[in-house]
Scaffold this active site. Structure first.
Site, PDB file in Angstrom:
ATOM      1  N   THR A  88      29.229  74.556  58.596  1.00  0.00           N
ATOM      2  CA  THR A  88      30.672  74.748  58.813  1.00  0.00           C
ATOM      3  C   THR A  88      30.822  75.585  60.090  1.00  0.00           C
ATOM      4  O   THR A  88      31.211  76.746  60.043  1.00  0.00           O
ATOM      5  CB  THR A  88      31.327  75.488  57.618  1.00  0.00           C
ATOM      6  OG1 THR A  88      30.545  76.659  57.318  1.00  0.00           O
ATOM      7  CG2 THR A  88      31.399  74.622  56.392  1.00  0.00           C
ATOM      8  N   PHE A 153      23.208  83.398  49.598  1.00  0.00           N
ATOM      9  CA  PHE A 153      23.150  84.674  50.324  1.00  0.00           C
ATOM     10  C   PHE A 153      21.828  84.870  51.060  1.00  0.00           C
ATOM     11  O   PHE A 153      21.465  85.984  51.403  1.00  0.00           O
ATOM     12  CB  PHE A 153      23.390  85.839  49.354  1.00  0.00           C
ATOM     13  CG  PHE A 153      24.677  85.711  48.586  1.00  0.00           C
ATOM     14  CD1 PHE A 153      25.884  86.069  49.186  1.00  0.00           C
ATOM     15  CD2 PHE A 153      24.703  85.208  47.303  1.00  0.00           C
ATOM     16  CE1 PHE A 153      27.089  85.935  48.499  1.00  0.00           C
ATOM     17  CE2 PHE A 153      25.902  85.070  46.599  1.00  0.00           C
ATOM     18  CZ  PHE A 153      27.097  85.430  47.207  1.00  0.00           C
ATOM     19  N   LEU A 154      21.093  83.787  51.281  1.00  0.00           N
ATOM     20  CA  LEU A 154      19.765  83.952  51.893  1.00  0.00           C
ATOM     21  C   LEU A 154      19.866  84.411  53.341  1.00  0.00           C
ATOM     22  O   LEU A 154      20.808  84.074  54.059  1.00  0.00           O
ATOM     23  CB  LEU A 154      18.955  82.658  51.787  1.00  0.00           C
ATOM     24  CG  LEU A 154      19.418  81.389  52.497  1.00  0.00           C
ATOM     25  CD1 LEU A 154      19.018  81.351  53.958  1.00  0.00           C
ATOM     26  CD2 LEU A 154      18.831  80.185  51.779  1.00  0.00           C
ATOM     27  N   GLU A 156      17.858  84.496  57.075  1.00  0.00           N
ATOM     28  CA  GLU A 156      16.765  83.868  57.798  1.00  0.00           C
ATOM     29  C   GLU A 156      15.636  84.896  57.915  1.00  0.00           C
ATOM     30  O   GLU A 156      15.882  86.084  58.038  1.00  0.00           O
ATOM     31  CB  GLU A 156      17.242  83.409  59.175  1.00  0.00           C
ATOM     32  CG  GLU A 156      18.201  82.237  59.037  1.00  0.00           C
ATOM     33  CD  GLU A 156      18.749  81.748  60.361  1.00  0.00           C
ATOM     34  OE1 GLU A 156      18.111  81.962  61.398  1.00  0.00           O
ATOM     35  OE2 GLU A 156      19.824  81.139  60.337  1.00  0.00           O
ATOM     36  N   GLY A 266      22.284  99.100  67.754  1.00  0.00           N
ATOM     37  CA  GLY A 266      21.579  98.399  68.830  1.00  0.00           C
ATOM     38  C   GLY A 266      22.510  97.415  69.491  1.00  0.00           C
ATOM     39  O   GLY A 266      23.712  97.692  69.636  1.00  0.00           O
ATOM     40  N   CYS A 273      25.761  82.955  61.311  1.00  0.00           N
ATOM     41  CA  CYS A 273      26.611  83.305  60.159  1.00  0.00           C
ATOM     42  C   CYS A 273      27.604  84.428  60.444  1.00  0.00           C
ATOM     43  O   CYS A 273      28.809  84.192  60.495  1.00  0.00           O
ATOM     44  CB  CYS A 273      25.730  83.674  58.974  1.00  0.00           C
ATOM     45  SG  CYS A 273      24.611  82.329  58.533  1.00  0.00           S
ATOM     46  N   LYS A 276      30.433  83.935  63.247  1.00  0.00           N
ATOM     47  CA  LYS A 276      31.387  82.854  62.950  1.00  0.00           C
ATOM     48  C   LYS A 276      32.147  83.131  61.657  1.00  0.00           C
ATOM     49  O   LYS A 276      33.319  82.797  61.547  1.00  0.00           O
ATOM     50  CB  LYS A 276      30.672  81.500  62.913  1.00  0.00           C
ATOM     51  CG  LYS A 276      30.414  80.978  61.517  1.00  0.00           C
ATOM     52  CD  LYS A 276      29.976  79.563  61.456  1.00  0.00           C
ATOM     53  CE  LYS A 276      29.154  79.265  60.225  1.00  0.00           C
ATOM     54  NZ  LYS A 276      29.730  79.425  58.930  1.00  0.00           N
TER      55      LYS A 276
HETATM   56  C1  UGA Z   1      23.334  86.803  56.975  1.00  0.00           C
HETATM   57  C2  UGA Z   1      23.468  87.582  55.665  1.00  0.00           C
HETATM   58  O1  UGA Z   1      22.694  88.776  55.741  1.00  0.00           O
HETATM   59  C3  UGA Z   1      22.983  86.733  54.473  1.00  0.00           C
HETATM   60  O2  UGA Z   1      23.172  87.439  53.261  1.00  0.00           O
HETATM   61  C4  UGA Z   1      23.796  85.434  54.455  1.00  0.00           C
HETATM   62  O3  UGA Z   1      23.379  84.576  53.406  1.00  0.00           O
HETATM   63  C5  UGA Z   1      23.610  84.713  55.777  1.00  0.00           C
HETATM   64  O4  UGA Z   1      24.052  85.565  56.856  1.00  0.00           O
HETATM   65  C6  UGA Z   1      24.441  83.465  55.756  1.00  0.00           C
HETATM   66  O5  UGA Z   1      25.680  83.562  55.768  1.00  0.00           O
HETATM   67  O6  UGA Z   1      23.888  82.365  55.607  1.00  0.00           O
HETATM   68  P1  UGA Z   1      21.305  86.241  58.631  1.00  0.00           P
HETATM   69  O7  UGA Z   1      22.330  85.620  59.520  1.00  0.00           O
HETATM   70  O8  UGA Z   1      20.036  85.523  58.363  1.00  0.00           O
HETATM   71  O9  UGA Z   1      21.953  86.558  57.183  1.00  0.00           O
HETATM   72  O10 UGA Z   1      20.899  87.619  59.312  1.00  0.00           O
HETATM   73  P2  UGA Z   1      21.061  89.187  58.980  1.00  0.00           P
HETATM   74  O11 UGA Z   1      19.805  89.702  58.423  1.00  0.00           O
HETATM   75  O12 UGA Z   1      22.304  89.423  58.222  1.00  0.00           O
HETATM   76  O13 UGA Z   1      21.232  89.760  60.446  1.00  0.00           O
HETATM   77  C7  UGA Z   1      22.348  89.391  61.245  1.00  0.00           C
HETATM   78  C8  UGA Z   1      22.335  90.097  62.569  1.00  0.00           C
HETATM   79  O14 UGA Z   1      22.614  91.479  62.388  1.00  0.00           O
HETATM   80  C9  UGA Z   1      21.029  90.025  63.334  1.00  0.00           C
HETATM   81  O15 UGA Z   1      21.334  89.709  64.689  1.00  0.00           O
HETATM   82  C10 UGA Z   1      20.449  91.413  63.210  1.00  0.00           C
HETATM   83  O16 UGA Z   1      19.657  91.772  64.307  1.00  0.00           O
HETATM   84  C11 UGA Z   1      21.700  92.255  63.137  1.00  0.00           C
HETATM   85  N1  UGA Z   1      21.527  93.560  62.461  1.00  0.00           N
HETATM   86  C12 UGA Z   1      21.168  93.607  61.144  1.00  0.00           C
HETATM   87  C13 UGA Z   1      21.771  94.739  63.144  1.00  0.00           C
HETATM   88  O17 UGA Z   1      22.119  94.717  64.347  1.00  0.00           O
HETATM   89  N2  UGA Z   1      21.633  95.939  62.498  1.00  0.00           N
HETATM   90  C14 UGA Z   1      21.276  96.003  61.200  1.00  0.00           C
HETATM   91  O18 UGA Z   1      21.172  97.143  60.667  1.00  0.00           O
HETATM   92  C15 UGA Z   1      21.025  94.819  60.506  1.00  0.00           C
END
Ligand code: UGA
Length: 449
Positions: A88, A153-154, A156, A266, A273, A276
């Site tokens: 989506t 809620f997975l 990557e 950072g 995800c 968007k």
């Molecule tokens: C995110 C959600 O965490 C999942 O629970 C959800 O299922 C998924 O989107 C989705 O909608 O499918 P994801 O996109 O894999 O998962 O990545 P995250 O681990 O959430 O990280 C997202 C971004 O935030 C990354 O660029 C990461 O570097 C950044 N981040 C994360 C930070 O800058 N600081 C943090 O403390 C944590």
């Protein structure tokens, strides 16, 4: 009891879900219209990088519990459930989510849908979408279709682990549809029973109305994005005040009500995800006439994007003028252990630096093929030693283990100028400083450290 399911759309979400379903013992038909992705999966290869998932795919293919095909056929008629996992994405030129792939997916499914089969939506959608899908599907099928919402809620990087041992399972069920709830419980029974490693009876199975289940997903992602932007806002203040946002995060995170996760400041969040989803949420809230309820998400987005600009400003500050200067970007993926470059902060900064005239060399252990295809203006270099040669500035954009464990001494011998901007607060800065590096870390004043 083993069930028969189809999984429609085999991107990050669908491919992981299909493998997870087969791991639970179910018979899975994976449906993917993209011929390249389909061919890869049929050959037992993932069309993207996800640790551990390729081995799991090989394992379930060997059991014969999973097959892949381009569209539905007679075999879909006997499925107990159909999972909708299509994308989506953000509509170009708007904040809204494009749900057209979901409507196409139910149109294609309708002729093969049995009256007892349950359709379970997993894609992230604007609240209200499921209701429209039920109406569309029921009209096309000629009977009242069973459709539930079952958000995923997975993350990557830990996708399979998150699927097999989730914090909770959420199912939005239309009022009175006890059949759908029963089928969904049966599908997830191995997880609920503890067969996948979670303690038996400890994974909450939350049944709620459909609209709430749709909202749970966007609310969760919006909260996570807000948490990251909150600490990045504190980083902006810390930089101005000569304080240390990392120490601050550690201190506030110890309050159990706040919690330490997602407080790493950072260059901010990216990926397919969070960015968007907050935008689609704002667009949907506007449609519902309650846009002001999530106005703050515009600030969450703005703080996030400002951290990228901060790195450009710091680069200019360090190099005088970045035009013509060789800058090495360490990392292109939006986070480590992923080859996903969608809305990657690291890649965006590299592109902006190149636009400003810098000679940008970019390295990433997993995502360079995608970078080369999309950004020929960047010099993508596979070998880290050659990439670092004569760099006048190094920027850490993605905190891969490989970079966190670099030997600051020998790495320092390759570059022309030992200055690094740590965009993820991930480098052991004492070791780097001891090796003669000037370390600039976002939200911190290391001169005082
Ligand atoms: C995110 C959600 O965490 C999942 O629970 C959800 O299922 C998924 O989107 C989705 O909608 O499918 P994801 O996109 O894999 O998962 O990545 P995250 O681990 O959430 O990280 C997202 C971004 O935030 C990354 O660029 C990461 O570097 C950044 N981040 C994360 C930070 O800058 N600081 C943090 O403390 C944590």
């Amino acid at each position: 009891m083993a069930m028969k399911v189809t999984v429609i759309g085999l991107g990050y979400l669908g491919a992981t879900h299909a493998v997870a379903m087969a791991e639970l013992g179910h018979q899975v038909i994976g449906i993917e219209a993209d011929p390249q992705k389909l061919a890869a999966l049929q050959a037992g290869k993932l069309p993207f990088y996800e640790p551990g998932l390729d081995e799991a795919l090989t394992r379930v293919i060997e059991t014969g519990r999973i097959t892949f095909q381009p569209d539905h056929n007679e075999s879909s008629r006997t499925a107990d459930a159909h999972f909708l996992c299509v994308g989506t994405p953000q509509v170009s030129g708007s904040y809204a989510a494009d749900t057209s792939y979901l409507f196409s997916a139910v149109d294609a499914l309708a002729p093969y849908l049995s009256e007892t089969a349950v359709v379970a939506g997993k894609s992230t959608v604007p609240v209200g979408t499921a209701k429209e899908l039920i109406n569309r599907l029921s009209a096309a099928a000629g009977f009242s279709a069973h459709l539930v919402w079952n958000p995923e809620f997975l993350r990557e990087g830990t996708a399979l682990e998150d699927s097999l041992r989730p914090d909770r399972i959420v199912v939005g069920v239309p009022a009175g549809d006890a059949h759908s709830e029963r089928v969904m419980r049966e599908i997830y029974e191995p997880i609920l029973n503890g067969d996948t490693g979670s303690a038996a009876g400890q994974t909450p199975f939350l049944v709620m109305d459909v609209a709430t289940s749709e909202l749970v997903k966007v609310a969760a992602n919006s909260f996570l994005a807000t948490k990251i932007s909150f600490i990045n806002a504190m980083a902006e203040i810390s930089e101005a005040a000569g304080a240390d946002a990392v120490a601050l995060a550690e201190a506030i995170g110890m309050d159990a009500r706040i919690g330490s996760q997602f407080l790493r400041n950072g260059i901010g969040f990216g990926g397919g995800c969070l960015p968007k989803d907050i935008r689609a949420f704002m667009a949907r809230a506007d449609e519902l006439g309650v846009g002001s309820a999530v106005d703050f998400l515009a600030d969450v987005d703005a703080v996030n994007l400002r951290r990228r600009q901060r790195v450009l400003d710091l680069a200019n500050q360090e190099l005088g003028d970045i035009a013509g200067k060789k800058i090495l970007m360490l990392g292109a993926a939006f986070k480590p252990d992923s080859d996903d470059i969608r809305d990657s902060p690291a890649l965006d900064i590299a592109v902006q630096l190149a636009k400003a005239g810098a000679k940008v060399v970019i390295h990433d252990p997993m995502s360079l093929a995608g970078v080369m295809a999309k950004h020929p203006e960047l010099d993508s270099v596979q070998d880290l030693t050659s990439a670092a040669q004569d760099a006048e500035l190094v920027v850490l954009g993605t905190e891969w283990k490989l970079y966190r464990e670099l030997d600051a001494n020998s790495f320092g011998e390759l570059v022309a100028n030992k200055t690094v901007i740590d965009g993820r607060n991930a480098l052991p800065y004492h070791a780097w400083q001891d090796a003669g590096w000037k370390v600039i870390a976002l939200g911190r004043n290391l001169e005082n450290a």
